[in-house]
Write a protein that holds these residues in place. Structure first.
Motif, PDB file in Angstrom:
ATOM      1  N   LEU A 211       0.845  -1.196   0.000  1.00  0.00           N
ATOM      2  CA  LEU A 211       0.000   0.000   0.000  1.00  0.00           C
ATOM      3  C   LEU A 211       0.880   1.244   0.000  1.00  0.00           C
ATOM      4  O   LEU A 211       1.524   1.565   1.000  1.00  0.00           O
ATOM      5  N   PRO A 212       0.931   1.987  -1.106  1.00  0.00           N
ATOM      6  CA  PRO A 212       1.823   3.149  -1.198  1.00  0.00           C
ATOM      7  C   PRO A 212       1.302   4.345  -0.405  1.00  0.00           C
ATOM      8  O   PRO A 212       0.119   4.680  -0.467  1.00  0.00           O
ATOM      9  N   SER A 213       2.195   4.995   0.335  1.00  0.00           N
ATOM     10  CA  SER A 213       1.822   6.191   1.092  1.00  0.00           C
ATOM     11  C   SER A 213       1.783   7.430   0.211  1.00  0.00           C
ATOM     12  O   SER A 213       1.175   8.443   0.600  1.00  0.00           O
ATOM     13  N   TRP A 214       2.449   7.369  -0.939  1.00  0.00           N
ATOM     14  CA  TRP A 214       2.460   8.492  -1.874  1.00  0.00           C
ATOM     15  C   TRP A 214       2.241   7.981  -3.287  1.00  0.00           C
ATOM     16  O   TRP A 214       2.788   6.959  -3.678  1.00  0.00           O
ATOM     17  N   LEU A 215       1.432   8.703  -4.027  1.00  0.00           N
ATOM     18  CA  LEU A 215       1.244   8.457  -5.455  1.00  0.00           C
ATOM     19  C   LEU A 215       1.721   9.715  -6.160  1.00  0.00           C
ATOM     20  O   LEU A 215       0.956  10.665  -6.349  1.00  0.00           O
ATOM     21  N   GLY A 216       3.011   9.746  -6.498  1.00  0.00           N
ATOM     22  CA  GLY A 216       3.583  10.985  -6.998  1.00  0.00           C
ATOM     23  C   GLY A 216       3.594  12.020  -5.888  1.00  0.00           C
ATOM     24  O   GLY A 216       4.198  11.825  -4.831  1.00  0.00           O
ATOM     25  N   GLU A 217       2.881  13.129  -6.112  1.00  0.00           N
ATOM     26  CA  GLU A 217       2.791  14.194  -5.112  1.00  0.00           C
ATOM     27  C   GLU A 217       1.558  14.062  -4.224  1.00  0.00           C
ATOM     28  O   GLU A 217       1.285  14.945  -3.403  1.00  0.00           O
TER      29      GLU A 217
END
Length: 395
Positions: A211-217
């Motif tokens: 589960l990514p904490s950031w998607l780009g910005e």
């Protein structure tokens, strides 16, 4: 107020009906739990185990009936325990309030029925029902006070996840919102969306590492609700399309994103729409929104009606052997996706255009519906959506 001449009969009636209803408490509990799940999504979304509501409702009904029968010993200890437990689960205040109202409603109706069948005097029957509601309100207020006090105790950085859970479950209290904004350093009045990410029926369980904490910005704050990961997407000025492009899906997963909301207090509504879109998905369809799946979303609001529509329209097709059935349904799906162009559908299906037309004619004969009739085509299209939804069991 009652005079001494009526106090005795009323006390005896309370004791008698309480004893009789205690013998029926399991039936009353099933009735309350069914109504609760129909009105409060938090009891169905997987964040609370299926065994929890029946157990707690049954115990609460027993507690209320004991109070009705005259047992005052520690009768408010249990509502305090309920309030604390629900606060730790992130259940909204209104959901707990509804549970106690439904419990009081069930006992009051059963009490009134008993009084009528037992030919109790009207004043005794009225006093019985009034007493039931007095107890229901007393227990509800005690549970809600305990819930709010526990929520206050949870308001620190280590446990603010419980408060975020409450917002995802539909809580809109302004103090909650401010606390969560401060705890997670969120901008007041920012733009948000909710990602619902869940395994398919045969997919592997979710792991926190994926589960990514950031998607780009774009920042995403994840919370696990049962086997579904809910991501609060802090959009800021970024378009929601950027989330759909950046979030990587893989086989064994279903992912949907909600509408954009302008306040953190609205993420409960956003979560419901993301959940609904997610339930309509087959495996490996990327990130979709409810706008992409509106017909299936409407069917998802009423699974019973979806199943009825499927059976009413496509029962003769579903009764065929698997090869014939899948051939006809795949052809209909390809033809619809090609906007009625048989040549394009044939290219997708790797067959001749005439084969597509032949299969459509057979489907028309079986269903007694024409693909050239707008009304029939709507039914066929929605029934096909229902087939796909029902054939995709969820955890």
């Amino acid at each position: 107020m009652t005079d001494e001449s009526s106090a005795g009969p009323q006390a005896r009636a309370r004791s008698q009906v309480a004893g009789l209803l205690l013998d029926r408490v399991e039936t009353l509990s099933e009735q309350v739990v069914a109504a609760l799940r129909a009105s409060e999504p938090v009891y169905l979304d997987g964040s609370i185990s299926p065994q929890d509501p029946p157990m707690f409702v049954t115990r609460s009904l027993e507690n209320g009936l004991a109070a009705l029968g005259g047992d005052r010993a520690e009768r408010l200890v249990w509502p305090v325990a309920v309030g604390r437990h629900r606060a730790q689960q992130g259940v909204p205040v209104v959901s707990v309030q509804r549970a106690y109202h439904l419990g009081g409603q069930a006992i009051a109706a059963a009490t009134a029925q008993w009084a009528e069948e037992d030919k109790q005097p009207p004043e005794v029957a009225a006093a019985l029902v009034n007493r039931v509601w007095d107890i229901a309100y007393e227990h509800a207020n005690t549970a809600l006070d305990a819930l709010r006090l526990t929520q206050v105790d949870l308001r620190d950085r280590r446990t603010t996840g419980f408060l975020l859970d409450a917002l995802l479950n539909g809580e809109t209290d302004g103090e909650f919102v401010t606390t969560v904004e401060q705890a997670y350093s969120l901008p007041p009045g920012g733009r948000y969306a909710v990602l619902a990410h869940r395994p398919t029926s045969d997919g592997p369980l979710l792991r926190q590492a994926e589960l990514p904490s950031w998607l780009g910005e774009i920042r995403v704050i994840w919370r696990m609700h049962g086997e579904t990961a809910l991501g609060v997407v802090v959009l800021g000025d970024e378009p929601v399309e950027a989330v759909r492009e950046a979030f990587c899906t893989r086989p064994g997963r279903r992912t949907a994103i909600s509408i954009v909301v302008d306040r953190l207090s609205e993420i409960g509504r956003a979560r419901q729409l993301a959940d609904l879109a997610c339930r309509t998905l087959a495996d490996g369809q990327g990130v979709v929104s409810l706008d992409d799946r509106l017909p299936a979303g409407l069917l998802g609001l009423s699974p019973d009606l979806a199943e009825r529509l499927r059976n009413r329209v496509l029962a003769p097709v579903l009764a065929l052997d698997s090869g014939s059935r899948n051939s006809l349904l795949d052809t209909l799906a390809a033809w619809l996706a090609a906007d009625g162009n048989a040549g394009q559908a044939a290219a997708v299906l790797d067959c001749h255009r005439n084969t597509v037309l032949h299969r459509l004619r057979r489907l028309e004969r079986l269903t007694n519906r024409s693909v050239t009739s707008p009304r029939d085509l709507v039914e066929l299209s929605l029934a096909l959506e229902a087939v796909e939804m029902i054939s995709q069991p969820t955890r």
